[in-house]
Design a protein around this motif. Structure first.
Motif, PDB file in Angstrom:
ATOM      1  N   LEU A 571       0.836  -1.195   0.000  1.00 21.98           N
ATOM      2  CA  LEU A 571       0.000   0.000   0.000  1.00 21.98           C
ATOM      3  C   LEU A 571       0.872   1.246   0.000  1.00 21.98           C
ATOM      4  O   LEU A 571       1.875   1.310   0.703  1.00 21.98           O
ATOM      5  N   ASP A 572       0.474   2.234  -0.804  1.00 23.90           N
ATOM      6  CA  ASP A 572       1.119   3.544  -0.774  1.00 23.90           C
ATOM      7  C   ASP A 572       0.192   4.506  -0.036  1.00 23.90           C
ATOM      8  O   ASP A 572      -0.921   4.764  -0.500  1.00 23.90           O
ATOM      9  N   PRO A 573       0.620   5.033   1.104  1.00 23.16           N
ATOM     10  CA  PRO A 573      -0.255   5.958   1.838  1.00 23.16           C
ATOM     11  C   PRO A 573      -0.393   7.284   1.099  1.00 23.16           C
ATOM     12  O   PRO A 573       0.548   7.751   0.460  1.00 23.16           O
ATOM     13  N   VAL A 574      -1.574   7.885   1.183  1.00 27.16           N
ATOM     14  CA  VAL A 574      -1.778   9.240   0.668  1.00 27.16           C
ATOM     15  C   VAL A 574      -1.374  10.188   1.785  1.00 27.16           C
ATOM     16  O   VAL A 574      -2.036  10.252   2.824  1.00 27.16           O
ATOM     17  N   ILE A 575      -0.290  10.922   1.587  1.00 25.47           N
ATOM     18  CA  ILE A 575       0.296  11.756   2.629  1.00 25.47           C
ATOM     19  C   ILE A 575       0.155  13.228   2.251  1.00 25.47           C
ATOM     20  O   ILE A 575       0.524  13.628   1.143  1.00 25.47           O
ATOM     21  N   LEU A 576      -0.378  14.023   3.164  1.00 22.98           N
ATOM     22  CA  LEU A 576      -0.465  15.471   2.971  1.00 22.98           C
ATOM     23  C   LEU A 576       0.765  16.115   3.593  1.00 22.98           C
ATOM     24  O   LEU A 576       1.003  15.994   4.789  1.00 22.98           O
ATOM     25  N   LYS A 577       1.519  16.827   2.786  1.00 25.93           N
ATOM     26  CA  LYS A 577       2.699  17.508   3.315  1.00 25.93           C
ATOM     27  C   LYS A 577       2.360  18.971   3.565  1.00 25.93           C
ATOM     28  O   LYS A 577       1.222  19.318   3.847  1.00 25.93           O
ATOM     29  N   ASP A 578       3.317  19.857   3.425  1.00 27.12           N
ATOM     30  CA  ASP A 578       3.103  21.258   3.772  1.00 27.12           C
ATOM     31  C   ASP A 578       2.126  21.975   2.844  1.00 27.12           C
ATOM     32  O   ASP A 578       1.510  22.950   3.214  1.00 27.12           O
ATOM     33  N   GLN A 579       2.005  21.489   1.604  1.00 28.00           N
ATOM     34  CA  GLN A 579       1.117  22.154   0.649  1.00 28.00           C
ATOM     35  C   GLN A 579      -0.332  22.093   1.132  1.00 28.00           C
ATOM     36  O   GLN A 579      -0.796  21.078   1.622  1.00 28.00           O
ATOM     37  N   THR A 580      -1.059  23.184   0.994  1.00 27.35           N
ATOM     38  CA  THR A 580      -2.437  23.216   1.457  1.00 27.35           C
ATOM     39  C   THR A 580      -3.345  22.479   0.486  1.00 27.35           C
ATOM     40  O   THR A 580      -3.038  22.341  -0.705  1.00 27.35           O
ATOM     41  N   ILE A 581      -4.488  22.038   0.981  1.00 29.15           N
ATOM     42  CA  ILE A 581      -5.416  21.260   0.165  1.00 29.15           C
ATOM     43  C   ILE A 581      -5.928  22.087  -1.009  1.00 29.15           C
ATOM     44  O   ILE A 581      -6.023  21.591  -2.134  1.00 29.15           O
ATOM     45  N   LYS A 582      -6.238  23.352  -0.758  1.00 34.08           N
ATOM     46  CA  LYS A 582      -6.784  24.188  -1.828  1.00 34.08           C
ATOM     47  C   LYS A 582      -5.806  24.322  -2.983  1.00 34.08           C
ATOM     48  O   LYS A 582      -6.165  24.129  -4.157  1.00 34.08           O
ATOM     49  N   SER A 583      -4.550  24.643  -2.686  1.00 32.19           N
ATOM     50  CA  SER A 583      -3.554  24.812  -3.747  1.00 32.19           C
ATOM     51  C   SER A 583      -3.252  23.481  -4.426  1.00 32.19           C
ATOM     52  O   SER A 583      -3.002  23.418  -5.635  1.00 32.19           O
ATOM     53  N   LEU A 584      -3.274  22.404  -3.663  1.00 36.63           N
ATOM     54  CA  LEU A 584      -3.026  21.076  -4.212  1.00 36.63           C
ATOM     55  C   LEU A 584      -4.105  20.695  -5.223  1.00 36.63           C
ATOM     56  O   LEU A 584      -3.807  20.267  -6.348  1.00 36.63           O
ATOM     57  N   LEU A 585      -5.373  20.855  -4.842  1.00 35.27           N
ATOM     58  CA  LEU A 585      -6.475  20.506  -5.740  1.00 35.27           C
ATOM     59  C   LEU A 585      -6.537  21.439  -6.939  1.00 35.27           C
ATOM     60  O   LEU A 585      -6.848  21.008  -8.058  1.00 35.27           O
ATOM     61  N   GLU A 586      -6.242  22.710  -6.715  1.00 36.18           N
ATOM     62  CA  GLU A 586      -6.273  23.665  -7.827  1.00 36.18           C
ATOM     63  C   GLU A 586      -5.231  23.302  -8.874  1.00 36.18           C
ATOM     64  O   GLU A 586      -5.474  23.393 -10.080  1.00 36.18           O
ATOM     65  N   TYR A 587      -4.067  22.855  -8.413  1.00 32.60           N
ATOM     66  CA  TYR A 587      -2.979  22.505  -9.345  1.00 32.60           C
ATOM     67  C   TYR A 587      -3.347  21.289 -10.187  1.00 32.60           C
ATOM     68  O   TYR A 587      -3.172  21.283 -11.401  1.00 32.60           O
ATOM     69  N   TYR A 588      -3.861  20.235  -9.525  1.00 30.25           N
ATOM     70  CA  TYR A 588      -4.102  18.982 -10.237  1.00 30.25           C
ATOM     71  C   TYR A 588      -5.492  18.897 -10.876  1.00 30.25           C
ATOM     72  O   TYR A 588      -5.663  18.256 -11.906  1.00 30.25           O
TER      73      TYR A 588
END
Length: 622
Positions: A571-588
């Motif tokens: 299993l590969d865990p989904v890990i949230l690092k320093d990037q915020t959720i909003k900027s992460l989703l906006e990018y992808y």
């Protein structure tokens, strides 16, 4: 039926190390391979570091050094050092330690004298060396048995204790430490112990403002509704604000222990915030509206804390100590005074908080009608829900298999069919998607109820009202390793990050790795998860082995699938690092963002097909 013989010979006494090795789950929770934050290998590391933290709390040893490689751990503190005459006892005799004197360690986490012994018993190599007043002593163990003991000699090293260990591969199968998980643990240590420096793999970690820094690290100023409120008192520290996200986001700690499942202190804080806010504004707000989008961290120190398991992830104590007030009263009194004072002194913050509450109220009322209809439909569907093939045990039960509970989210009936036939019906469930789910980026939570598939998934997980009733510890996105499968992964991760970010932050979401190739000859079969593994397998087997390429999960037979979702699951865990959720989703997931275009252009590459130079590859047919 044969008679079971029960006599004197049936009674067996185990020594401490035999019992720990026979029942490791009693001491460190679930075992695992390191892909989950609460896997046992991280508990082993924490048990050692906790002792160093206790030295810091006692006023010695302001620096701790931690080095983590693939399978080797080094921890060195600069505290007082274990008394040289007791080095062996402290790491190999149960109920031996320096924490039984409540005056010395009134508010320590580990009071049972088991932690370090468990690490010793569950390691193939365990070395402890104490430095004390110009003298040092070193002892080495293997699986709890002493291997060598060096006599006390002179040293120029500073006082303190150094421990090195290698977790036992026969107990922790195919394990590996994920640096992000260790880093998260290290950050929590420095947030909770201002003035402490931890050097982790030659990187320095330090915090000046404690829990304020914790919330600042993961929440940018533009993504919170008002400045972080930071309240510090005797045996208690709280930081809180409200954000833009759905749900409630809490970081709770007791005596430095990260209580990932909350407990009496977290429940008391949630109630105290609602009560204080209602009294301040003189309005009976709905509790859900007050807490919606809250981001908070709370740390308390309790004398002789009672946890609900050896791994100490949930506080069960009702009182602050044998003669102290109840946890609920202590926290309520603190929040009532400090938060009320702060809101009176900062009317702009009070105004922003009120606007956030009113917005939550409008959103709740806006979806009330569709929510009721959707829930009624979900209840009816649950009776004959073809999408969900449930398991017998759930995470919110007390069953010993609760940590193994897993929901596989699959694409299509063929893949779900293979998993369903090969799964463990006790603790593995399957939820089948009918196709590509909706891209819910920038949509409101109303879509969770309007979209039947999302609503059924929400009910299958039992997370509508938070994570307290979560049915599965592991939510595994199981899609094909092709373009469509990758897209479905992104869409599902968008769903969780947009509406249930606390599920991801708590480490419950994973990606299933499945083999791309099977390489075999008449004697051996090797499953390969990458081209590199395929090439290595070909080199190992030689003489033109048969190579099968799996194009999709549905093309893997149930018998073979059972090998990939059992004890050797990857299993590969989904890990949230320093990037915020909003900027992460906006990018992808945003609409054709220039940054994403440039990333694709910069990283686009065409790989040469090496298949012609190797044995013929057979495409597996379902």
């Amino acid at each position: 039926m044969a008679e079971v013989i029960y006599n004197d010979d049936s009674i067996r006494s185990l020594d401490w190390k035999e019992h720990i090795r026979l029942r490791p789950g009693m001491y460190i929770g679930k075992l695992g391979d390191g892909s989950a934050q609460d896997d046992g290998i991280y508990v082993l590391l924490k048990e050692i570091v906790d002792n160093s933290i206790d030295e810091f709390v006692m006023g010695t040893g302001k620096t701790i050094e931690i080095a983590v490689s693939e399978q080797k751990i080094n921890v060195r503190d600069y505290g007082r050092g274990i008394p040289l005459g007791k080095v062996i006892d402290c790491v190999s005799k149960i109920n031996t330690g320096g924490k039984y004197d409540s005056n010395a360690f009134q508010k320590s986490v580990g009071l049972n004298g088991v932690g370090t012994k468990a690490v010793n018993a569950l390691s193939t190599i365990f070395t402890v060396q104490s430095y004390r007043d110009g003298k040092t002593k070193k002892v080495e163990f293997s699986k709890g048995e002493m291997v060598s003991e060096q006599p006390i000699i002179d040293t120029t090293q500073r006082n303190g204790t150094a421990i090195t260990f290698y977790p036992d591969e026969t107990i922790f199968r195919n394990y590996h430490y994920i640096p992000d998980f260790v880093e998260s643990m290290v950050w929590n240590y420095v947030f909770l112990n201002t003035g402490l420096t931890i050097n982790f793999n030659n990187q320095k970690y330090f915090s000046e403002r404690g829990l304020y820094d914790l919330l600042s690290k993961f929440n940018k100023p533009e993504e919170i509704r008002y400045p972080i409120i930071h309240m510090v008192g005797h045996d208690i520290e709280i930081a809180m604000t409200h954000g833009q996200q759905y749900g409630e986001d809490y970081h709770s700690f007791v005596n430095g222990q990260h209580t990932t499942q909350g407990g009496t202190h977290q429940a008391a804080f949630r109630a105290a915030v609602v009560k204080t806010v209602r009294e301040f504004f003189k309005k009976e707000f709905d509790a859900a509206d007050v807490r919606s989008s809250i981001i908070a961290a709370i740390s308390i120190r309790v004398q002789e804390p009672v946890f609900e398991s050896q791994t100490k992830t949930k506080l069960g104590s009702q009182n602050m100590g044998p003669e102290g007030p109840s946890v609920a009263t202590f926290i309520n009194d603190f929040v009532k005074k400090e938060l009320d004072d702060y809101l009176h002194k900062n009317p702009d913050v009070a105004d922003a908080l009120l606007k956030r509450i009113n917005q939550s109220e409008r959103e709740r009322k806006d979806i009330a009608g569709i929510k009721k209809l959707a829930n009624d439909r979900a209840k009816k569907a649950s009776l004959h829900n073809k999408k969900l093939r449930d398991c017998k045990v759930h995470f919110n039960s007390t069953h010993e298999k609760r940590y193994e509970t897993t929901l596989f989210i699959t694409e299509g009936d063929s893949a779900s069919g293979s998993i369903t036939k090969s799964r463990d019906v006790d603790c593995q469930a399957v939820f089948s998607l009918k196709g590509k789910p909706l891209n819910c980026y920038e949509l409101t939570k109303k879509v969770v109820y309007e979209n039947e598939e999302f609503n059924l998934l929400q009910h299958a997980l039992n997370i509508e009202d938070g994570l307290e009733g979560l049915h599965y510890n592991n939510i595994v996105i199981a899609t094909d390793a092709d373009v469509d499968g990758m897209h479905i992964r992104l869409l599902m991760m968008t769903f969780f990050l947009q509406f249930f970010p606390d599920l991801v932050k708590a480490g419950h979401v994973y990606i299933l790795q499945t083999p791309l190739f099977r390489v075999r000859n008449k004697k051996e079969t090797i499953y390969c998860y990458s081209d590199e593994e395929r090439r290595n397998a070909i080199a190992k087997l030689g003489n033109k082995p048969e190579i099968t390429r799996f194009k999709g999960l549905g093309e893997i037979s149930p018998d073979e699938f059972g090998l990939f979702i059992g004890k050797d699951i990857r299993l590969d865990p989904v890990i949230l690092k320093d990037q915020t959720i909003k900027s992460l989703l906006e990018y992808y997931m945003g609409k054709n963002t220039p940054d994403r275009q440039q990333h694709i252009i910069r990283n686009l590459r065409v790989e040469k097909d090496e298949v012609e130079e190797e044995p013929k590859i057979i495409d597996e047919v379902a």
